[in-house]
Design a protein around this motif. Structure first.
Motif, mmCIF file in Angstrom:
data_model
loop_
_atom_site.group_PDB
_atom_site.id
_atom_site.type_symbol
_atom_site.label_atom_id
_atom_site.label_comp_id
_atom_site.label_asym_id
_atom_site.label_seq_id
_atom_site.Cartn_x
_atom_site.Cartn_y
_atom_site.Cartn_z
ATOM 1 N N ASN A 139 47.928 35.970 41.935
ATOM 2 C CA ASN A 139 47.209 36.288 40.697
ATOM 3 C C ASN A 139 45.710 36.042 40.839
ATOM 4 O O ASN A 139 44.893 36.714 40.210
ATOM 5 C CB ASN A 139 47.753 35.456 39.533
ATOM 6 C CG ASN A 139 49.200 35.784 39.216
ATOM 7 O OD1 ASN A 139 49.650 36.909 39.435
ATOM 8 N ND2 ASN A 139 49.939 34.803 38.714
ATOM 9 N N ALA A 140 45.348 35.059 41.642
ATOM 10 C CA ALA A 140 43.943 34.674 41.789
ATOM 11 C C ALA A 140 43.171 35.729 42.567
ATOM 12 O O ALA A 140 43.689 36.361 43.491
ATOM 13 C CB ALA A 140 43.840 33.330 42.498
ATOM 14 N N THR A 141 41.913 35.890 42.196
ATOM 15 C CA THR A 141 40.985 36.740 42.934
ATOM 16 C C THR A 141 39.761 35.915 43.306
ATOM 17 O O THR A 141 39.559 34.804 42.800
ATOM 18 C CB THR A 141 40.545 37.948 42.097
ATOM 19 O OG1 THR A 141 39.776 37.482 40.974
ATOM 20 C CG2 THR A 141 41.755 38.735 41.597
ATOM 21 N N VAL A 142 38.944 36.467 44.170
ATOM 22 C CA VAL A 142 37.712 35.783 44.562
ATOM 23 C C VAL A 142 36.828 35.545 43.346
ATOM 24 O O VAL A 142 36.127 34.526 43.254
ATOM 25 C CB VAL A 142 36.973 36.610 45.630
ATOM 26 C CG1 VAL A 142 35.618 36.006 45.943
ATOM 27 C CG2 VAL A 142 37.816 36.721 46.894
ATOM 28 N N GLU A 143 36.871 36.466 42.386
ATOM 29 C CA GLU A 143 36.035 36.344 41.190
ATOM 30 C C GLU A 143 36.597 35.345 40.184
ATOM 31 O O GLU A 143 35.841 34.737 39.417
ATOM 32 C CB GLU A 143 35.887 37.708 40.507
ATOM 33 C CG GLU A 143 35.102 38.740 41.303
ATOM 34 C CD GLU A 143 35.897 39.343 42.448
ATOM 35 O OE1 GLU A 143 37.155 39.267 42.404
ATOM 36 O OE2 GLU A 143 35.282 39.873 43.384
ATOM 37 N N SER A 144 37.921 35.145 40.172
ATOM 38 C CA SER A 144 38.533 34.341 39.105
ATOM 39 C C SER A 144 38.897 32.923 39.515
ATOM 40 O O SER A 144 39.151 32.084 38.650
ATOM 41 C CB SER A 144 39.804 35.037 38.599
ATOM 42 O OG SER A 144 40.825 35.038 39.600
#
Length: 435
Positions: free
Chosen positions: A282-287
């Motif tokens: 679910n995680a992204t570099v932005e979040s």
């Protein structure tokens, strides 16, 4: 299977010097643990009742064993090809097979370590689109010519041939090494970890009751339980291995950044046979912020999508006497012993890559990974005990200790001596790496 995905061992190296917080500090820190009387650490002080093997006795009784003598002789003159510097990639991108790998920094170059069954250099370059100037292709004959002491200890048709590429990158002044598999597409963004960007990260809020942490749940998975390949199975359900985290931006020395992978994350055969996959985090570099693994805490990382910084280069070698499904995990645990002693940090980042996994026989993987299932927990305890006893082992000494306990075989003792002597020769006039 596409011919480009035959047995080649791929990674890219950066030769540009970055002004990051990757300070070179090799002073050995004070012992990281309290003594064994501390209730928190009592389990780390287990006396392992095993029959230790003595490498010296075995060598004395087997006169036919030849240990590497001296160091490699091909370090100067015209016996090796220079890595091209200041490489320019067309439109900032590099194409591998049908997949695009983005290189934001133009000083990256690609090193291909060929095994004896790999296609020819000419065929490989044709499929890459004629970008020969950006690629170093190390053919099998090159291995022994460039680094005979190391090459003579390595088996053919083995993942351990990648060690030739590691030493080549170190020899040619790499500052960073992006270590990846041919079925992983993507490249980590170095700028995200530069001091000028006010690098922020997550870290466990307080001391852990277990010397291990499971990083996967922090990045969001839909399964109730998720874990990386090589994590001790008996601890998967233990809430102590997923402690609360806090934010920080304190300065640190980075050794390795493990990028997670979407689509086909690095999980073991038990996971693939019993749980939903493929999957994305679910995680992204932005979040999501990266996760720092604290001192004296272990977790497995791989050789599929990892960025190595110069302070950690000495600990790059892959063991050669274990299965390919085990070697990069053992390597990671061995390296972390030194990271904790030297206060070098391992970081897990949100996914920068996606894996289009090559075909695998999962039952064969299950069999090959048996040591990971049965022995990872004990290996963590052994390494923790060595830290707890303040043993300042060198790389060769650690291999000797783990040979005694049956984690590696005699071939690795020969190899690691050749590796250390070769690195010593490369850094003979430098204090960059403490041996």
């Amino acid at each position: 299977m596409n011919s480009l995905r035959e047995k080649t061992y791929l990674f890219v190296i950066s030769v540009q010097i970055f002004l990051l917080c990757f300070e070179t500090n090799y002073m050995i820190k004070k012992c990281l643990y309290n003594k064994c009387g501390d209730d928190l650490n009592r389990e780390l002080c287990i006396v392992h009742n095993v029959n230790f093997r003595n490498p010296t006795n075995i060598l004395d009784s087997r006169s036919n064993i030849e240990w590497p003598k001296g160091i490699d002789t091909h370090f100067s003159g015209k016996s090796f090809r220079e890595v091209p510097m200041n490489l320019e990639f067309e439109k900032g991108a590099y194409f591998l097979d049908d997949n695009k790998m983005n290189f934001k920094n133009t000083s990256w170059c690609l090193v291909v370590v060929a095994d004896i069954q790999t296609q020819s250099r000419e065929s490989y370059m044709t499929e890459l689109g004629g970008k020969e100037a950006n690629v170093v292709f190390l053919e099998p004959d090159d291995h022994g010519k460039l680094y005979p002491a190391i090459s003579n200890t390595l088996p053919w048709k083995h993942f351990g041939r990648k060690n030739i590429g590691y030493i080549y990158a170190i020899h040619h002044g790499a500052e960073y090494i992006w270590d990846f598999d041919d079925d992983n597409m993507g490249l980590i963004d170095l700028d995200m970890f530069a001091a000028k960007t006010n690098f922020k990260y997550n870290i466990p809020c307080s001391g852990l009751s277990k010397p291990m942490i499971n990083p996967y749940p922090y990045f969001g998975v839909k399964e109730t339980y998720s874990w990386p390949r090589g994590f001790p199975l008996e601890e998967i359900r233990n809430p102590a291995v997923t402690p609360d985290i806090c934010h920080s931006n304190a300065s640190l020395t980075i050794g390795v950044i493990q990028s997670l992978a979407n689509k086909q994350p690095d999980v073991d055969a038990i996971y693939r046979l019993t749980r939903d996959n493929p999957f994305d985090f679910n995680a992204t570099v932005e979040s999501q912020l990266p996760l720092i693994i604290p001192n004296a805490v272990f977790t497995p990382f791989n050789a599929q999508a990892t960025l190595w910084a110069k302070p950690a280069f000495l600990y790059l070698p892959l063991p050669i006497s274990v299965d390919g499904r085990v070697t990069d995990i053992w390597k990671s645990y061995f390296a972390e012993y030194f990271f904790h002693r030297l206060d070098i940090k391992l970081i897990f980042s949100p996914p920068y890559v996606g894996q289009d996994r090559n075909p695998h026989n999962l039952l064969k993987d299950l069999k090959a990974e048996n040591d990971l299932y049965m022995r990872s927990n004990m290996l963590i305890n052994i390494l923790s005990e060595l830290l707890n006893n303040c043993n300042s082992l060198g790389l060769q000494n650690l291999y000797d200790e783990l040979y005694k306990r049956g984690y590696i075989e005699l071939e690795d003792l020969k190899f690691i001596r050749a590796w250390v002597k070769t690195v010593e020769a490369i850094y003979a006039k430098s204090n960059d790496i403490a041996l």
